[in-house]
Design an enzyme around this catalytic site. Structure first.
Site, PDB file in Angstrom:
ATOM      1  N   GLU A  48       0.826  -1.215   0.000  1.00 42.59           N
ATOM      2  CA  GLU A  48       0.000   0.000   0.000  1.00 42.59           C
ATOM      3  C   GLU A  48       0.858   1.262   0.000  1.00 42.59           C
ATOM      4  O   GLU A  48       0.564   2.221  -0.719  1.00 42.59           O
ATOM      5  CB  GLU A  48      -0.918   0.039   1.226  1.00 42.59           C
ATOM      6  CG  GLU A  48      -1.896  -1.108   1.307  1.00 42.59           C
ATOM      7  CD  GLU A  48      -1.408  -2.272   2.155  1.00 42.59           C
ATOM      8  OE1 GLU A  48      -2.248  -2.890   2.818  1.00 42.59           O
ATOM      9  OE2 GLU A  48      -0.191  -2.573   2.154  1.00 42.59           O
TER      10      GLU A  48
ATOM     11  N   CYS B  32      -2.708  -2.860   7.571  1.00 42.34           N
ATOM     12  CA  CYS B  32      -2.217  -2.661   8.934  1.00 42.34           C
ATOM     13  C   CYS B  32      -2.423  -1.193   9.320  1.00 42.34           C
ATOM     14  O   CYS B  32      -2.893  -0.379   8.513  1.00 42.34           O
ATOM     15  CB  CYS B  32      -0.738  -3.029   9.012  1.00 42.34           C
ATOM     16  SG  CYS B  32       0.355  -1.881   8.120  1.00 42.34           S
TER      17      CYS B  32
END
EC number: 3.5.4.33
Length: 148
Positions: free
Chosen positions: A50, A78
């Site tokens: 990401e 996360c």
């Protein structure tokens, strides 16, 4: 999500945790960026799929705001990645498998529901989750068998 899964398979083949991402323009539905985890190769704990994708997309469009874009991730982000998604103002987050250990969207921390959240994207979970989950299980079985 299928393209994100292809990226996850590339990560798997490189002995990286198999997480893949694509960022898609909402206006024309074209993928502008695809990436996968690259932590082991780069020897950098920040090289989550990401983070790499968001950084590349911002550089590509010369803007810190990605509000005309959606992100597709094979695994629940996360805390670090959820924060990056928030700060870059991605419009929608689509993710595959939940991550009961490190997930920060719906599993544990629930970053987007916290007071410290900068911006909350629309969230859609469970997209092709069985494929993501299988790839993760296969990866960690391979790691465990190498240790034994």
């Amino acid at each position: 999500m299928e393209q994100a899964l292809k990226q996850a398979r590339l990560a798997f083949d490189k002995n990286e945790v198999p997480v893949g991402v694509v960022i898609v323009c909402r206006l024309n539905q074209k993928i502008i960026v695809s990436s996968h985890n690259n932590i082991e190769e780069k020897k950098n704990p920040l090289c989550h799929a990401e983070i790499i994708a968001i950084n590349t997309a911002c550089n590509l469009i010369s803007s810190k705001n990605l509000n005309d874009y959606d992100i597709y991730v094979t695994l629940e982000p996360c805390a670090m990645c959820a924060s990056a998604i928030s700060h870059s103002r991605l419009k929608r987050l689509f993710y595959g498998a939940s991550d009961s250990k490190h997930g920060a969207v719906e599993s544990n921390l629930r970053y987007f529901n916290s007071n410290s959240c900068f911006y909350r994207p629309e969230i859609y979970s469970g997209i092709l989750s069985e494929h993501s989950r299988f790839l993760m299980q296969e990866f960690f079985q391979r790691i465990r068998s190498a240790i034994d």
